[in-house]
Motif scaffolding. Structure first.
Motif, PDB file in Angstrom:
ATOM      1  N   HIS A 127       0.813  -1.230   0.000  1.00  0.00           N
ATOM      2  CA  HIS A 127       0.000   0.000   0.000  1.00  0.00           C
ATOM      3  C   HIS A 127       0.840   1.270   0.000  1.00  0.00           C
ATOM      4  O   HIS A 127       2.041   1.253   0.289  1.00  0.00           O
ATOM      5  CB  HIS A 127      -0.958   0.004   1.193  1.00  0.00           C
ATOM      6  CG  HIS A 127      -0.307  -0.006   2.539  1.00  0.00           C
ATOM      7  ND1 HIS A 127       0.348   1.088   3.059  1.00  0.00           N
ATOM      8  CD2 HIS A 127      -0.226  -0.972   3.490  1.00  0.00           C
ATOM      9  CE1 HIS A 127       0.784   0.799   4.273  1.00  0.00           C
ATOM     10  NE2 HIS A 127       0.471  -0.443   4.561  1.00  0.00           N
ATOM     11  N   GLY A 128       0.164   2.380  -0.318  1.00  0.00           N
ATOM     12  CA  GLY A 128       0.805   3.685  -0.289  1.00  0.00           C
ATOM     13  C   GLY A 128       0.588   4.359   1.065  1.00  0.00           C
ATOM     14  O   GLY A 128       0.258   3.692   2.060  1.00  0.00           O
ATOM     15  N   ALA A 169      -1.729   6.302   2.086  1.00  0.00           N
ATOM     16  CA  ALA A 169      -3.144   6.395   2.499  1.00  0.00           C
ATOM     17  C   ALA A 169      -3.461   7.689   3.241  1.00  0.00           C
ATOM     18  O   ALA A 169      -3.896   7.660   4.396  1.00  0.00           O
ATOM     19  CB  ALA A 169      -3.525   5.173   3.345  1.00  0.00           C
ATOM     20  N   ASP A 222      -5.872   9.549   3.182  1.00  0.00           N
ATOM     21  CA  ASP A 222      -7.277   9.681   3.618  1.00  0.00           C
ATOM     22  C   ASP A 222      -7.503   9.168   5.042  1.00  0.00           C
ATOM     23  O   ASP A 222      -8.452   9.571   5.708  1.00  0.00           O
ATOM     24  CB  ASP A 222      -8.224   8.968   2.623  1.00  0.00           C
ATOM     25  CG  ASP A 222      -7.836   7.517   2.359  1.00  0.00           C
ATOM     26  OD1 ASP A 222      -6.645   7.173   2.498  1.00  0.00           O
ATOM     27  OD2 ASP A 222      -8.729   6.722   2.012  1.00  0.00           O
ATOM     28  N   ASN A 228      -4.345  -0.359   8.982  1.00  0.00           N
ATOM     29  CA  ASN A 228      -4.072  -1.768   9.247  1.00  0.00           C
ATOM     30  C   ASN A 228      -2.550  -1.989   9.188  1.00  0.00           C
ATOM     31  O   ASN A 228      -1.937  -1.764   8.137  1.00  0.00           O
ATOM     32  CB  ASN A 228      -4.776  -2.620   8.193  1.00  0.00           C
ATOM     33  CG  ASN A 228      -4.694  -4.091   8.508  1.00  0.00           C
ATOM     34  OD1 ASN A 228      -3.831  -4.517   9.269  1.00  0.00           O
ATOM     35  ND2 ASN A 228      -5.584  -4.878   7.930  1.00  0.00           N
TER      36      ASN A 228
END
Ligand code: ATP
Length: 342
Positions: free
Chosen positions: A261-262, A264, A266, A274
């Motif tokens: 993942h990046g 995030a 948001d 997580n």
């Protein structure tokens, strides 16, 4: 005592790297962290460059890095720190295991796919230009025989070493005949050296469809940079989302471990990120340095926490915070068997 370079990153990065460090500590493996806070935007502000030279030197000296996500500005601004590090350190393998965990509701039960993404060339080679007069933008997808052979060779050997069954090469050689055609051709040639691996190949668009129709029939996948980036997010979605999928960037001598993942933005600062993906990346790191039991303890503890289902973050259906989930994984590590059989 191991010396490991640590990049907390930005967005949710500091939260999930804190979790991953706590988990490594709980296994009893002794680490001295070389911490680099100012990377990406923070690096530009402090040093005038997104990746300070000292960071590169630290990874080259330690050979190992645990990395949180670093935001890449869209459209303009500095070049992706992730892509820069992979190219600068020649980390040509991006390994992303996507496996179902208990208690995450997804349409499929038995997905267990390992993606090998070529990490240094293809459309991410950084060969880009813009002709102001003609208003034409070019991004060159450079694929080399050497670059193709080394990722393919790594993937075939990994399949054998890890007693997996098959390897699927993904390409678009019907249209991009020269570039991904070269990759496919090398895959076919190298496959002859590995008769025990069941080898096949798919065009990327068909592969995307097959993966959402019957992902459980696929085992290991090897592909070029852009296709690997997209398909690994797709496979992350099949097993519960970006919050659970770890990653390793591997070269001949150096290795950088980071979640798929990046940053995030948001959910940054909400304590809902997580930590599983980076915790599992830490487990891959421990496996890589030969701390096999500690690595297995982490996998076991994560599995237990998902099976129990009481301490999961919102992205996987729970209402625990990042810290509560980490606490529970630490607790489980202390309950874990000290010896795991192979
Ligand atoms: P990049 O371009 O940097 O790779 P991305 O486009 O893949 O980033 P992410 O930053 O990974 O985007 O976020 C995509 C979505 O997934 C966002 O809605 C984000 O909140 C969610 N997400 C990503 N990582 C996690 C995580 N660890 N926990 C919960 N949600 C996450």
């Amino acid at each position: 005592m191991y010396s490991i370079t640590l990049i907390p990153g930005d967005g949710i990065g500091p939260e999930v790297t804190d979790s991953a460090c706590r988990i490594i500590e709980a296994t009893g493996v002794n680490v001295r962290w070389d911490r680099f806070e100012h990377v990406g935007h923070a690096g530009v502000q402090k040093y005038g460059q997104p990746v300070p030279d000292e960071l590169i030197q630290s990874i080259q000296t330690n050979g190992l890095c645990l990395k949180g996500p670093v935001t890449t500005p869209i459209g303009k601004g500095f070049r992706s720190v992730n892509v820069f590090l992979r190219q600068k350190l020649d980390l040509f393998v991006n390994l992303r295991p996507c496996k179902c965990l208990p208690n995450i509701t997804t349409p499929f039960k038995d997905v267990d796919i390992v993606i090998f993404r070529e990490n240094t060339e293809g459309l991410y080679s950084g060969i880009e230009s813009y002709d102001e007069r003609l208003e034409i933008a070019d991004s060159i997808a450079r694929i080399t025989r050497k670059g193709s052979r080394r990722i393919l060779d790594y993937a075939f050997k990994w399949v054998i070493a890890n007693r997996r069954k098959s390897l699927t090469a993904v390409h678009k050689a019907n249209v991009l005949k020269l570039s991904t055609g070269l990759f496919l051709n090398e895959a076919k040639i190298i496959s002859r050296d590995f008769p025990d691996v069941w080898f096949n190949h798919f065009i990327v668009d068909n592969m995307a469809m097959q993966l959402v129709l019957k992902p459980e029939v696929f085992d290991c996948i090897v592909t070029t940079n852009l296709f690997g980036d997209i398909l690994s997010d797709l496979c992350a979605g099949l097993v519960g989302g970006l919050g659970v999928v770890p990653g390793a960037n591997l070269g001949d001598r150096l290795a950088v471990f980071e979640a798929v993942h990046g940053s995030a933005p948001d959910i940054a600062g909400t304590s809902t990120a997580n930590p599983t993906a980076l915790i599992r990346s830490a487990s891959l790191l421990l496996h890589h340095i030969g701390e096999i039991q500690a690595s297995k303890q982490i996998e076991w503890a994560v599995h237990q926490v998902y099976e129990e289902g009481e301490s999961l973050t919102p992205d996987v259906g729970g209402n625990a915070s990042t810290e509560q989930m980490t606490d529970q994984i630490v607790h489980m590590i202390h309950q874990a068997p000290t010896v795991f059989r192979d």
